[in-house]
Scaffold this motif. Sequence first.
Motif, short mmCIF file in Angstrom:
data_model
loop_
_atom_site.label_atom_id
_atom_site.label_comp_id
_atom_site.label_asym_id
_atom_site.label_seq_id
_atom_site.Cartn_x
_atom_site.Cartn_y
_atom_site.Cartn_z
N PRO A 101 69.57 49.86 -10.69
CA PRO A 101 70.05 48.72 -10.29
C PRO A 101 69.77 47.95 -8.74
O PRO A 101 69.61 48.80 -8.43
CB PRO A 101 71.66 49.22 -10.14
N MET A 102 70.02 46.44 -9.19
CA MET A 102 69.13 45.70 -8.04
C MET A 102 69.98 44.83 -7.79
O MET A 102 70.85 44.02 -8.69
CB MET A 102 68.31 45.17 -8.88
N ASN A 103 70.67 44.87 -6.95
CA ASN A 103 70.70 43.40 -6.33
C ASN A 103 70.18 42.42 -6.41
O ASN A 103 69.30 42.27 -5.64
CB ASN A 103 71.64 43.82 -4.24
N ALA A 106 71.04 46.42 5.71
CA ALA A 106 71.28 48.52 6.08
C ALA A 106 70.29 49.14 5.42
O ALA A 106 69.73 49.50 5.57
CB ALA A 106 71.98 48.55 4.95
N TRP A 107 69.26 48.14 4.82
CA TRP A 107 67.38 48.47 4.03
C TRP A 107 66.47 48.46 4.80
O TRP A 107 65.81 48.57 4.48
CB TRP A 107 67.42 48.38 2.79
N PHE A 153 76.43 49.35 -0.75
CA PHE A 153 75.20 49.66 0.47
C PHE A 153 74.51 50.77 0.11
O PHE A 153 73.49 50.73 -0.19
CB PHE A 153 76.02 50.15 2.17
N LYS A 175 59.03 50.73 -7.85
CA LYS A 175 58.82 49.69 -8.51
C LYS A 175 58.35 48.02 -8.57
O LYS A 175 57.62 48.12 -9.40
CB LYS A 175 60.58 48.96 -8.99
N PHE A 188 64.69 41.55 -3.05
CA PHE A 188 64.12 42.06 -2.62
C PHE A 188 64.04 43.03 -2.81
O PHE A 188 64.67 44.45 -3.22
CB PHE A 188 65.00 42.28 -0.89
N THR A 189 62.51 44.06 -2.43
CA THR A 189 62.35 45.75 -2.73
C THR A 189 61.53 45.73 -1.71
O THR A 189 60.52 44.84 -0.66
CB THR A 189 61.28 45.35 -3.49
N LYS A 190 60.96 46.88 -1.41
CA LYS A 190 60.72 47.50 -0.35
C LYS A 190 58.74 47.30 -1.38
O LYS A 190 58.90 47.84 -2.12
CB LYS A 190 60.67 49.06 -0.27
N ILE A 192 68.36 52.27 -4.02
CA ILE A 192 67.11 51.66 -5.07
C ILE A 192 65.75 51.46 -4.11
O ILE A 192 65.01 51.71 -4.58
CB ILE A 192 67.63 50.34 -5.32
N VAL A 193 66.66 51.49 -2.85
CA VAL A 193 65.03 50.23 -2.24
C VAL A 193 64.59 51.71 -1.48
O VAL A 193 62.78 51.75 -1.81
CB VAL A 193 65.08 49.20 -1.28
N ILE A 241 73.69 41.69 5.12
CA ILE A 241 73.90 42.65 4.30
C ILE A 241 72.45 43.47 4.12
O ILE A 241 72.84 44.32 3.87
CB ILE A 241 74.55 42.67 3.16
N LEU A 281 71.79 49.91 -2.92
CA LEU A 281 70.81 49.18 -2.70
C LEU A 281 69.80 50.33 -2.03
O LEU A 281 69.24 50.48 -2.07
CB LEU A 281 71.08 48.08 -2.08
#
Lengths: 165, 165
Positions: A38-40, A108-109, B143, A60, A53-55, B149-150, A105, B146
């Motif tokens: 699942p991705m925002n 957080a990541w 939160f 992935k 957005f991703t690391k 996921i990330v 938001i 994500l």
Amino acid sequence: MNEDYNQNVKKLVEMMEGVRVCMLITREKDSEDLSGRPMNVSKIDNDGTVWFFTKASSPKAAEIEESTKVSIAIANENSNNYLMIHGSAILVNDKIKMKELWNPILKAWFPLGLDDPDMSLIKVMPHEVNFWDSSSSKMVVLFNILKAIVIGKEYEEGEHGKIIL
Amino acid sequence: MNEDYNQNVKKLVEMMEGVRVCMLITREKDSEDLSGRPMNVSKIDNDGTVWFFTKASSPKAAEIEESTKVSIAIANENSNNYLMIHGSAILVNDKIKMKELWNPILKAWFPLGLDDPDMSLIKVMPHEVNFWDSSSSKMVVLFNILKAIVIGKEYEEGEHGKIIL
């Protein structure tokens, strides 16, 4: 880019507007297997491009570097929103774009914010969009969805279509 | 079939219990492309097997005959239920099983009922299940989803796991 094309993209953007989370499906490295999570959804552009957005160090991201073929699955029973998008993905390391799409938001990541060196964007350009939606009552929608699936016809009180972008 | 295995399957069955519609993803014939469509889940067995009704003449039935590799995507924002299931699918033409799974709502697509010669079942045996769920509040879930996921870590107030069946 004819009128139909523009109408189709507009329809896609409309359908994606209420979607916060989708399943992003990539191809696993060195195998034929799929990988989904699942991705925002950060944004959908007016031309249908979808941003996440991703690391940069995430599996992935590595999978997208290996194979650009991705799919996006949306199956929201509550809003009767069913979408299957197939497209090409690339990683984008554009700080200006990140700034444009940045949302608090995300802290957080990415506690370092936009300075996080491991931040990257996934840009998905849809090639094909299948959708099943309806503004009619739930029961009718369920009927129509299944009818569309099983018989492959357009259903009467909703729409079932394949958008080739 | 050890205790962990049984617990994992039980967890999967629990997570699938409220799911009426999912995205069933198959491989298109003679290509590497994927094909997905919303499908009504007819039943999930206690061993994790998922059942769907289909027209035997449908493209997805042909795709499953060509490649048994399928995936099931569930991304329900409202119930915070996120599942990615990978498995093998076969077509089952067992009238006794069809009778067992039959639901009057299916009459809409199979007006001949169980006598419809074009009726078939899709049986999906999951190999791998990825899930992201939570019983905590929506904001925390977002939160955590994500984060999971990330960063790829377990998230604190929910669960993120990979079940190998």
